[in-house]
Design a protein around this motif. Structure first.
Motif, mmCIF file in Angstrom:
data_model
loop_
_atom_site.group_PDB
_atom_site.id
_atom_site.type_symbol
_atom_site.label_atom_id
_atom_site.label_comp_id
_atom_site.label_asym_id
_atom_site.label_seq_id
_atom_site.Cartn_x
_atom_site.Cartn_y
_atom_site.Cartn_z
ATOM 1 N N GLN A 280 0.823 -1.210 0.000
ATOM 2 C CA GLN A 280 0.000 0.000 0.000
ATOM 3 C C GLN A 280 0.858 1.262 0.000
ATOM 4 N N LEU A 281 1.958 1.227 0.747
ATOM 5 C CA LEU A 281 2.855 2.385 0.774
ATOM 6 C C LEU A 281 3.514 2.604 -0.588
ATOM 7 N N ILE A 282 3.872 1.517 -1.268
ATOM 8 C CA ILE A 282 4.425 1.636 -2.627
ATOM 9 C C ILE A 282 3.408 2.304 -3.548
ATOM 10 N N LYS A 283 2.172 1.847 -3.464
ATOM 11 C CA LYS A 283 1.104 2.408 -4.297
ATOM 12 C C LYS A 283 0.896 3.894 -4.003
ATOM 13 N N GLU A 284 0.843 4.246 -2.719
ATOM 14 C CA GLU A 284 0.614 5.642 -2.336
ATOM 15 C C GLU A 284 1.793 6.523 -2.730
ATOM 16 N N ARG A 285 2.998 5.991 -2.611
ATOM 17 C CA ARG A 285 4.196 6.752 -2.977
ATOM 18 C C ARG A 285 4.171 7.091 -4.468
ATOM 19 N N ARG A 286 3.791 6.121 -5.279
ATOM 20 C CA ARG A 286 3.750 6.354 -6.727
ATOM 21 C C ARG A 286 2.621 7.302 -7.108
ATOM 22 N N GLU A 287 1.511 7.222 -6.398
ATOM 23 C CA GLU A 287 0.423 8.159 -6.674
ATOM 24 C C GLU A 287 0.844 9.589 -6.361
ATOM 25 N N ALA A 288 1.695 9.747 -5.343
ATOM 26 C CA ALA A 288 2.133 11.084 -4.940
ATOM 27 C C ALA A 288 3.306 11.592 -5.766
ATOM 28 N N ASN A 289 4.246 10.691 -6.122
ATOM 29 C CA ASN A 289 5.509 11.125 -6.725
ATOM 30 C C ASN A 289 5.722 10.652 -8.158
ATOM 31 N N GLY A 290 4.799 9.860 -8.678
ATOM 32 C CA GLY A 290 4.982 9.343 -10.029
ATOM 33 C C GLY A 290 5.433 7.896 -10.029
ATOM 34 N N THR A 291 5.250 7.236 -11.154
ATOM 35 C CA THR A 291 5.514 5.798 -11.235
ATOM 36 C C THR A 291 6.992 5.444 -11.182
ATOM 37 N N ASP B 34 9.191 6.588 -9.008
ATOM 38 C CA ASP B 34 9.754 6.914 -7.695
ATOM 39 C C ASP B 34 10.789 5.860 -7.293
ATOM 40 N N LYS B 35 11.975 6.316 -6.902
ATOM 41 C CA LYS B 35 13.094 5.412 -6.641
ATOM 42 C C LYS B 35 12.855 4.516 -5.425
ATOM 43 N N LEU B 36 12.389 5.092 -4.317
ATOM 44 C CA LEU B 36 12.173 4.292 -3.111
ATOM 45 C C LEU B 36 11.083 3.245 -3.324
ATOM 46 N N ALA B 37 10.041 3.618 -4.067
ATOM 47 C CA ALA B 37 8.977 2.653 -4.360
ATOM 48 C C ALA B 37 9.511 1.511 -5.212
ATOM 49 N N ALA B 38 10.355 1.833 -6.189
ATOM 50 C CA ALA B 38 10.929 0.800 -7.058
ATOM 51 C C ALA B 38 11.833 -0.139 -6.267
ATOM 52 N N GLU B 39 12.631 0.426 -5.360
ATOM 53 C CA GLU B 39 13.512 -0.411 -4.534
ATOM 54 C C GLU B 39 12.692 -1.361 -3.662
ATOM 55 N N ALA B 40 11.639 -0.845 -3.044
ATOM 56 C CA ALA B 40 10.805 -1.671 -2.173
ATOM 57 C C ALA B 40 10.111 -2.775 -2.963
ATOM 58 N N GLU B 41 9.626 -2.434 -4.149
ATOM 59 C CA GLU B 41 8.947 -3.425 -4.981
ATOM 60 C C GLU B 41 9.906 -4.532 -5.411
ATOM 61 N N ALA B 42 11.137 -4.167 -5.735
ATOM 62 C CA ALA B 42 12.133 -5.162 -6.144
ATOM 63 C C ALA B 42 12.475 -6.101 -4.995
ATOM 64 N N ASP C 230 12.724 -8.336 8.900
ATOM 65 C CA ASP C 230 13.681 -7.228 8.959
ATOM 66 C C ASP C 230 13.642 -6.395 7.679
ATOM 67 N N ILE C 231 13.599 -7.077 6.542
ATOM 68 C CA ILE C 231 13.602 -6.379 5.247
ATOM 69 C C ILE C 231 12.317 -5.585 5.062
ATOM 70 N N LEU C 232 11.184 -6.206 5.361
ATOM 71 C CA LEU C 232 9.908 -5.510 5.190
ATOM 72 C C LEU C 232 9.818 -4.301 6.110
ATOM 73 N N ALA C 233 10.229 -4.465 7.368
ATOM 74 C CA ALA C 233 10.177 -3.341 8.313
ATOM 75 C C ALA C 233 11.072 -2.198 7.845
ATOM 76 N N GLU C 234 12.252 -2.530 7.342
ATOM 77 C CA GLU C 234 13.184 -1.500 6.867
ATOM 78 C C GLU C 234 12.556 -0.654 5.759
ATOM 79 N N HIS C 235 11.917 -1.304 4.796
ATOM 80 C CA HIS C 235 11.369 -0.556 3.668
ATOM 81 C C HIS C 235 10.054 0.138 4.023
ATOM 82 N N ILE C 236 9.305 -0.415 4.957
ATOM 83 C CA ILE C 236 8.114 0.299 5.437
ATOM 84 C C ILE C 236 8.532 1.615 6.088
#
Length: 578
Positions: A501-512, A514-522, A568-574
């Protein structure tokens, strides 16, 4: 005898097995086997440990510890470390290897304190793991296996055996992030007291609840041999069991056995006496169980309660109308079981057709054993519940048909393999985009209702008697280790959903892009790739190899370390995206 205190999740649980279940009668000629791969070699013991009379060590709770398990030197530690989000239960364990007979051993926890706040010790529960003989399928053999979690004031530990203690910490909802420190004290009557440090790291993560139905097959009756005249469970037992399911993340119940009902017919139609169901349905409302799936003829529900010789659909409609008139949780209809694999498909489809005609707006649930049979219930079943053979094909096929994709069974280890239970409820459900997750069954012996704590029922069947994740007692349900692992899996799903959900919201706010969203998705995709959801293998003749469940193949490729890294990984990116 200890009494459960603290949060509701502790209060609803039982304490110990009944006295007459403390030992299991071994049938004549049955052979005890040992689990392969257990370390049974002790490291060199220090003078301090020898004088103390025992060695303490810790393994991840997903690693099994048997009475014969010995520690490695690296596992011997004087600190337990836990990480958790607020409003969550988290698990740690410690084990005591006795170097001599230890009497009346007590294990207690202190408060956990930070610079500004304390988490009261009532939010920490210490249970002892009871190992019980578990039958090996289709063999007159058994393995003494970690099975139940008991709440005891004290216990004895025999020389050269290992006793595991299961520590559950509840972090209240508004707990500030930070490190909280406390202690666990081991106090044998005839040995030296040892104190271990416990460190809780509360991460600044606010988890969201995904729109996935989590549930169990369950009973609301006293199981007995007289199946046509079953009575409802006492209300206090029902309440404890429903609360236990709710605090483990469940919101859906599939009724596999309901109490005997009667119906009458008058000028206004057919009416069921719903009083045997009322305590269950009302308590579901009270604790937050939102959906109930009712099977209308696996156990000949309608034929048994139909003295009026009315059509099947007419009787189903009467029951549904009486249920809905009371404002009870949402009712989902089902009929039959595993009809694609047992020769009852025609009968099942006839029942679905009558249900659809009689109650057009009710959702219909069906079980599907083999993924390749996903379309055989069209156009009548709204919810496809797939078996443990489910694979990645079910997602696209079910979505293309505009149906809901569920599963009704995981690795079917019945609480004895936490890795499978956690994987199924969490990352497996996320990867397959499941909309509902069920398991058979919250509690129900397979063979003998009068011996619920005996897995070695010798009646000619190839089956073990245990087929449940929880064992009921007069003081409340006793959890298995796998039942607690399920809750951890549901927590994993919250982490995954929150990040998505945070990835989705980040892209809605900053564009598709967005670097942090792409890193989290990967990172999330990399975790998904480690879970094997591919189609089960084929035999040399080209037919499907059904000797092992697809989900069990995936389970065997994962380790406890995977789940540590997952959190650990999920918490870090959240935290990066919040």
């Amino acid at each position: 005898m200890s009494e459960a205190v603290g949060p509701v999740g502790f209060q609803v649980l039982g304490t110990t097995v009944p006295k007459d279940a403390e030992s299991t009668p071994i049938p004549e000629g049955w052979i005890e086997k040992q689990r392969e791969g257990i370390n049974t070699t002790m490291p060199e013991v220090t003078d301090e440990e020898q004088a103390r009379g025992y060695v303490t060590f810790s393994k991840n709770y997903l690693e099994m510890v048997y009475p014969s398990t010995c520690p490695t030197r690296v596992e011997v530690s004087d600190i337990l470390e836990i990480s958790s989000a607020p409003d969550a239960f988290e698990i740690s364990t410690l084990s005591v290897r006795a170097l001599r007979d230890l009497e009346n051993v007590q294990v207690t926890a202190s408060d956990l304190t930070s610079e500004f706040l304390a988490i009261d010790a009532e939010n920490i529960e210490v249970r002892s793991v009871r190992c019980m003989p578990n039958r090996i399928w289709a063999k007159n053999e058994y393995i003494v296996t970690p099975t139940l979690l008991e709440l005891r004031d004290q216990l004895n530990i025999a020389k050269d055996t290992t006793q595991r203690f299961w520590i559950t910490v509840y972090v209240p909802p508004e707990t500030p992030a930070g490190d909280y420190n406390g202690s666990i004290t081991i106090r044998p009557q005839n040995g030296t007291t040892q104190t271990l440090a416990i460190r809780l790291s509360v991460v600044p993560v606010r988890l969201r609840t995904p729109p996935v139905r989590q549930g169990m097959y369950a009973n609301l009756v006293i199981l007995q041999r007289d199946m046509p005249n079953m009575k409802a469970l006492p209300e206090d037992q029902l309440h404890r069991q429903l609360l236990d399911m709710k605090v483990h993340g469940m919101d859906t119940i599939f009724i596999s056995f309901g109490p005997t009902l009667t119906s009458t017919k008058d000028a206004t139609g057919i009416h069921f006496d719903m009083s045997p169901i009322k305590p269950f349905a009302s308590l579901c409302q009270q604790v937050g169980i939102t959906h109930v799936i009712w099977n209308f003829w696996t156990d000949e529900f309608i034929p048994k309660y139909n003295p009026h010789n009315e059509a099947f659909g007419t009787m189903v409609k009467a029951f549904v109308d009486d249920w809905r008139a009371r404002g009870w949780p949402k009712l989902i209809a089902s009929a039959g079981d595993e009809a694609d694999a047992n020769g009852t498909l025609e009968k099942c489809m006839k029942a679905f057709k009558e249900i659809r005609h009689a109650v057009p707006d009710i959702e219909i649930f069906t079980t599907v054993v083999f993924p390749e049979n996903s379309e055989v219930f069209e156009p009548l079943a709204d919810i496809r519940g797939f078996s443990s053979y489910a694979d990645e094909t079910i997602t696209v096929n079910t979505q293309n048909a505009k149906r809901n994709c569920w599963m009704y069974s995981g690795t079917s280890d019945y609480g004895r393999n936490g890795i499978g239970d956690r994987m199924y409820r969490g990352i497996w459900a996320a990867k397959l985009e499941l909309e509902g997750v069920l398991d058979w069954t919250y509690w129900r012996p397979s063979l003998d209702y009068e011996q619920p704590f005996n897995d070695l029922v010798d009646n000619g069947s190839v089956r073990p008697n245990f087929s449940c994740w929880v064992f009921p007692t007069g003081t409340g349900p006793l959890p298995t280790t796998g039942w607690e692992s399920m809750r951890e899996g549901i927590e994993d799903l919250k982490y995954i959903y929150t990040l998505q959900q945070l990835i989705k919201e980040r892209r809605e706010a900053n564009g598709t892009d967005d670097k942090l969203a792409a890193e989290a998705e990967a990172v999330l995709q990399k975790l998904f790739d480690e879970v094997d959801t591919s189609v089960r293998p084929r035999k040399p003749d080209g037919s499907m190899d059904n000797s092992k469940f697809t989900i069990s193949i995936a389970r065997d490729k994962l380790t406890p370390a995977f789940f540590i890294d997952l959190r650990d990984i999920l918490a870090e990116h959240i935290m990066k995206l919040q």
